[in-house]
Motif scaffolding. Structure first.
Motif, PDB file in Angstrom:
ATOM      1  N   GLY A  45      39.926  27.966 -14.240  1.00  0.00           N
ATOM      2  CA  GLY A  45      38.980  27.354 -13.257  1.00  0.00           C
ATOM      3  C   GLY A  45      37.512  27.048 -13.970  1.00  0.00           C
ATOM      4  N   LEU A  46      37.366  27.527 -15.132  1.00  0.00           N
ATOM      5  CA  LEU A  46      36.218  27.054 -15.846  1.00  0.00           C
ATOM      6  C   LEU A  46      36.152  27.496 -17.467  1.00  0.00           C
ATOM      7  N   ALA A  47      36.450  26.389 -18.160  1.00  0.00           N
ATOM      8  CA  ALA A  47      36.257  26.455 -19.794  1.00  0.00           C
ATOM      9  C   ALA A  47      35.187  26.013 -20.212  1.00  0.00           C
ATOM     10  N   ARG A  48      34.109  26.754 -20.352  1.00  0.00           N
ATOM     11  CA  ARG A  48      32.828  26.268 -20.990  1.00  0.00           C
ATOM     12  C   ARG A  48      33.042  25.966 -22.311  1.00  0.00           C
ATOM     13  N   THR A  49      32.499  24.815 -22.722  1.00  0.00           N
ATOM     14  CA  THR A  49      32.686  24.068 -23.866  1.00  0.00           C
ATOM     15  C   THR A  49      31.490  24.558 -25.109  1.00  0.00           C
ATOM     16  N   VAL A 103      38.072  21.894 -17.683  1.00  0.00           N
ATOM     17  CA  VAL A 103      37.390  21.738 -18.908  1.00  0.00           C
ATOM     18  C   VAL A 103      35.925  21.243 -18.606  1.00  0.00           C
ATOM     19  N   ARG A 104      34.819  22.061 -18.487  1.00  0.00           N
ATOM     20  CA  ARG A 104      33.679  21.607 -18.437  1.00  0.00           C
ATOM     21  C   ARG A 104      32.735  20.888 -19.550  1.00  0.00           C
ATOM     22  N   LEU A 105      32.427  19.915 -19.164  1.00  0.00           N
ATOM     23  CA  LEU A 105      31.502  19.126 -20.219  1.00  0.00           C
ATOM     24  C   LEU A 105      30.430  20.052 -20.698  1.00  0.00           C
ATOM     25  N   HIS A 151      16.672  19.519 -19.650  1.00  0.00           N
ATOM     26  CA  HIS A 151      17.623  18.557 -20.120  1.00  0.00           C
ATOM     27  C   HIS A 151      19.014  19.277 -20.632  1.00  0.00           C
ATOM     28  N   ARG A 152      19.775  19.473 -19.549  1.00  0.00           N
ATOM     29  CA  ARG A 152      21.204  20.130 -19.752  1.00  0.00           C
ATOM     30  C   ARG A 152      22.214  19.442 -18.655  1.00  0.00           C
ATOM     31  N   GLY A 153      23.405  19.850 -18.792  1.00  0.00           N
ATOM     32  CA  GLY A 153      24.465  19.528 -18.050  1.00  0.00           C
ATOM     33  C   GLY A 153      24.562  17.936 -18.082  1.00  0.00           C
ATOM     34  N   THR A 228      33.403  17.887 -10.197  1.00  0.00           N
ATOM     35  CA  THR A 228      31.998  18.257 -10.345  1.00  0.00           C
ATOM     36  C   THR A 228      31.622  19.895 -10.045  1.00  0.00           C
ATOM     37  N   MET A 229      30.764  20.289 -10.523  1.00  0.00           N
ATOM     38  CA  MET A 229      30.090  21.668 -10.258  1.00  0.00           C
ATOM     39  C   MET A 229      29.413  21.138  -9.145  1.00  0.00           C
ATOM     40  N   ILE A 230      29.282  22.029  -8.172  1.00  0.00           N
ATOM     41  CA  ILE A 230      28.197  21.955  -7.038  1.00  0.00           C
ATOM     42  C   ILE A 230      27.436  23.539  -7.420  1.00  0.00           C
ATOM     43  N   GLU A 231      26.381  23.172  -8.081  1.00  0.00           N
ATOM     44  CA  GLU A 231      25.569  24.362  -8.418  1.00  0.00           C
ATOM     45  C   GLU A 231      24.019  23.916  -8.131  1.00  0.00           C
ATOM     46  N   ILE A 232      23.673  22.722  -7.767  1.00  0.00           N
ATOM     47  CA  ILE A 232      22.389  22.515  -7.628  1.00  0.00           C
ATOM     48  C   ILE A 232      22.232  22.291  -6.053  1.00  0.00           C
ATOM     49  N   PHE A 251      32.158  25.531  -7.289  1.00  0.00           N
ATOM     50  CA  PHE A 251      30.823  26.098  -7.046  1.00  0.00           C
ATOM     51  C   PHE A 251      30.501  27.029  -7.944  1.00  0.00           C
ATOM     52  N   GLY A 252      29.167  26.371  -8.651  1.00  0.00           N
ATOM     53  CA  GLY A 252      28.556  27.251  -9.542  1.00  0.00           C
ATOM     54  C   GLY A 252      27.720  28.121  -8.974  1.00  0.00           C
ATOM     55  N   THR A 253      28.034  29.199  -8.533  1.00  0.00           N
ATOM     56  CA  THR A 253      27.114  30.037  -7.776  1.00  0.00           C
ATOM     57  C   THR A 253      26.253  30.798  -8.544  1.00  0.00           C
ATOM     58  N   ASN A 254      26.352  30.761  -9.992  1.00  0.00           N
ATOM     59  CA  ASN A 254      25.252  31.534 -10.753  1.00  0.00           C
ATOM     60  C   ASN A 254      23.849  30.402 -10.785  1.00  0.00           C
ATOM     61  N   ASP A 255      24.138  29.140 -10.927  1.00  0.00           N
ATOM     62  CA  ASP A 255      23.018  28.172 -10.807  1.00  0.00           C
ATOM     63  C   ASP A 255      22.589  27.996  -9.378  1.00  0.00           C
ATOM     64  N   LEU A 256      23.495  27.938  -8.738  1.00  0.00           N
ATOM     65  CA  LEU A 256      23.119  27.744  -7.205  1.00  0.00           C
ATOM     66  C   LEU A 256      22.337  29.024  -6.615  1.00  0.00           C
ATOM     67  N   SER A 264      14.845  33.083 -11.632  1.00  0.00           N
ATOM     68  CA  SER A 264      15.396  32.731 -13.148  1.00  0.00           C
ATOM     69  C   SER A 264      16.589  33.689 -13.432  1.00  0.00           C
ATOM     70  N   ARG A 265      17.777  32.996 -13.953  1.00  0.00           N
ATOM     71  CA  ARG A 265      18.758  33.991 -14.456  1.00  0.00           C
ATOM     72  C   ARG A 265      18.442  34.822 -15.417  1.00  0.00           C
ATOM     73  N   ASP A 266      17.565  34.319 -16.292  1.00  0.00           N
ATOM     74  CA  ASP A 266      17.199  34.780 -17.565  1.00  0.00           C
ATOM     75  C   ASP A 266      16.072  35.834 -17.431  1.00  0.00           C
ATOM     76  N   ILE A 316      35.530  28.093  -6.795  1.00  0.00           N
ATOM     77  CA  ILE A 316      34.241  28.778  -7.121  1.00  0.00           C
ATOM     78  C   ILE A 316      34.371  29.344  -8.708  1.00  0.00           C
ATOM     79  N   CYS A 317      33.392  29.351  -9.456  1.00  0.00           N
ATOM     80  CA  CYS A 317      33.428  29.507 -10.814  1.00  0.00           C
ATOM     81  C   CYS A 317      32.496  30.443 -11.212  1.00  0.00           C
ATOM     82  N   GLY A 318      31.540  30.573 -10.318  1.00  0.00           N
ATOM     83  CA  GLY A 318      30.395  31.596 -10.767  1.00  0.00           C
ATOM     84  C   GLY A 318      30.842  32.783 -10.767  1.00  0.00           C
ATOM     85  N   GLU A 319      30.037  33.899 -11.275  1.00  0.00           N
ATOM     86  CA  GLU A 319      30.362  35.439 -11.381  1.00  0.00           C
ATOM     87  C   GLU A 319      30.874  35.722 -10.133  1.00  0.00           C
TER      88      GLU A 319
HETATM   89  C1  PEP Z   1      27.219  28.771 -12.749  1.00  0.00           C
HETATM   90  O1  PEP Z   1      26.262  28.299 -12.686  1.00  0.00           O
HETATM   91  O2  PEP Z   1      27.783  29.441 -11.496  1.00  0.00           O
HETATM   92  C2  PEP Z   1      28.316  28.597 -13.541  1.00  0.00           C
HETATM   93  C3  PEP Z   1      29.889  28.590 -13.509  1.00  0.00           C
HETATM   94  O3  PEP Z   1      27.988  27.952 -14.704  1.00  0.00           O
HETATM   95  P1  PEP Z   1      27.252  28.535 -16.016  1.00  0.00           P
HETATM   96  O4  PEP Z   1      27.264  30.052 -15.781  1.00  0.00           O
HETATM   97  O5  PEP Z   1      27.681  28.125 -17.336  1.00  0.00           O
HETATM   98  O6  PEP Z   1      25.934  28.040 -15.673  1.00  0.00           O
END
Ligand code: PEP
Ligand code: MG
Length: 365
Positions: A45-49, A103-105, A151-153, A228-232, A251-256, A264-266, A316-319
């Motif tokens: 569902g998600l190969a991060r490159t 595969v995600r760009l 400047h990402r994605g 597409t990712m839906i994460e914004i 759905f990129g629910t980490n960023d969403l 912030s995720r970080d 969905i490919c978030g955590e």
């Molecule tokens: C996400 O944002 O949910 C996602 C799967 O992508 P990444 O964790 O690589 O930002």
């Protein structure tokens, strides 16, 4: 990592009789892909490159690409990266034996590939044949105050289309190669961090043009999808417009989660534990999907997306794709699949089966 005996495997086949939503895996190496299949994943569902560029020879070309201010130079570095990427995808497609592979760009801000330690900067400057001062200037130019909002994605792919071109070419050439070996292959190319339909249209156009070139050059075609990712949050709000152009959503629910809460995720670690202790949050929203808030955006994305395109494939490919309560939530929204890390695939299979049973649907006989 858990080892599965025959009993467990048999048990899981019984579980699967009560499961009508697929479980895929997040994997960017053939080793992870094989491990996940062992655990029953039905696709990637998600190969991060991004990690694919950290190998010793590759990082040099990647850095040359980033540092260069001329398109010609960037293209020459990307040309050197192409065979590595093509081989990466051949191995992953082979490991998945005809199961779909998303595969995600390239997603992260480019400065993540550059060193920040003085000593390393010196070595790299020497390698690139430029002065340390020049390299430091370049690093300063690339650095951002808020890289996760910067400047990402797809923003990278739009400002530097040659990156999208190289990756699309690597994916499609790999797919044609695997097909020529008499094997099935279903690549799905995924555009990250889309917030406007125009961004998606731009990237899709680049991919489709490359596909046409590759198929003409090789005299052979493969089925491929572009989604597409839906994460914004904005992407969920305008999901109907994006669905008009996209073959699938993930759905990129980490960023969403990050962008909906504004955590912030970080850096959220600085206050999350306190919030949990005080009962301000019931769960870590990066682990368990916040159904009350973020979940509304997921629901809106599915509803609007399918209103525009009734057969839109949604995952969905978030955590959260490997968390049981979040899997149940996704099931009830009608997602086609959840995708999670390899070792969480079995629990996601169980959660999906349980959600099916709780839904009161009848087992097909
Ligand atoms: C996400 O944002 O949910 C996602 C799967 O992508 P990444 O964790 O690589 O930002
Ligand atoms: Mg993301």
């Amino acid at each position: 990592a858990p080892q599965f005996g025959d009993n467990f495997r048999t048990f899981m086949t019984w579980v699967d009789e009560f499961r009508d939503m697929d479980v895929r895996t997040n994997a960017d190496t053939p080793e992870d892909a094989l491990r996940a299949r062992e655990y029953g994943a039905l696709g990637i569902g998600l190969a991060r490159t991004e990690h694919m560029f950290f190998g010793e020879e590759r990082i040099r070309e990647m850095r040359r690409m980033i540092i260069s201010e001329s398109e010609g130079e960037r293209r020459s570095a990307l040309e050197n990266l192409l065979p590595y990427q093509r081989e990466d995808f051949i191995e992953i497609f082979e490991a998945m034996e005809g199961l779909p592979v998303t595969v995600r760009l390239l997603d992260p801000p480019l400065h993540e590939f550059l060193p920040d330690e003085e000593k390393e900067v010196k070595t790299l400057a020497k390698e690139l044949g430029i002065s340390t001062a020049e390299l430091n200037r370049k690093i300063r130019l690339l650095s951002e105050f808020n890289p996760m909002l910067g400047h990402r994605g797809c923003r990278l792919g739009i400002t530097y289309p040659e990156i999208t071109e190289m990756q699309a070419r690597a994916i499609l050439e790999a797919a044609v190669e695997v097909k020529s070996r008499g094997k099935e292959v279903y690549p799905e190319i995924m555009i990250p961090l889309v917030g406007t339909a125009e961004e998606f249209i731009h990237e899709r156009h680049v991919v489709d043009e490359i596909a046409e070139d590759v198929f003409a050059e090789k005299g052979s075609e493969v089925d491929y999808k572009v989604g597409t990712m839906i994460e914004i949050p904005r992407a969920a709000l305008i999901a109907d417009k994006i669905a008009d152009e996209a073959d699938f959503f993930s759905f990129g629910t980490n960023d969403l989660t990050q962008m909906t809460f504004g955590y912030s995720r970080d850096d959220a670690g600085k206050f999350l534990e306190h919030y949990l202790n005080e009962g301000i949050l019931k769960n870590d929203p990066f682990q368990v999907l916040d159904q009350e808030g973020v979940g509304q955006l997921v629901e809106m994305g599915v509803t609007k997306g399918r209103a525009a395109k009734s057969d839109l494939k949604v995952g969905i490919c978030g955590e959260h794709g490997g968390d049981p309560s979040s899997v149940a939530f996704c099931y009830n929204l009608g997602l086609n699949y959840v995708s999670c890390s390899p070792y969480r695939v079995p629990i996601a299979r169980l959660a999906a089966a349980q959600a099916f049973l709780r839904s009161g649907k009848k087992v097909a006989s």
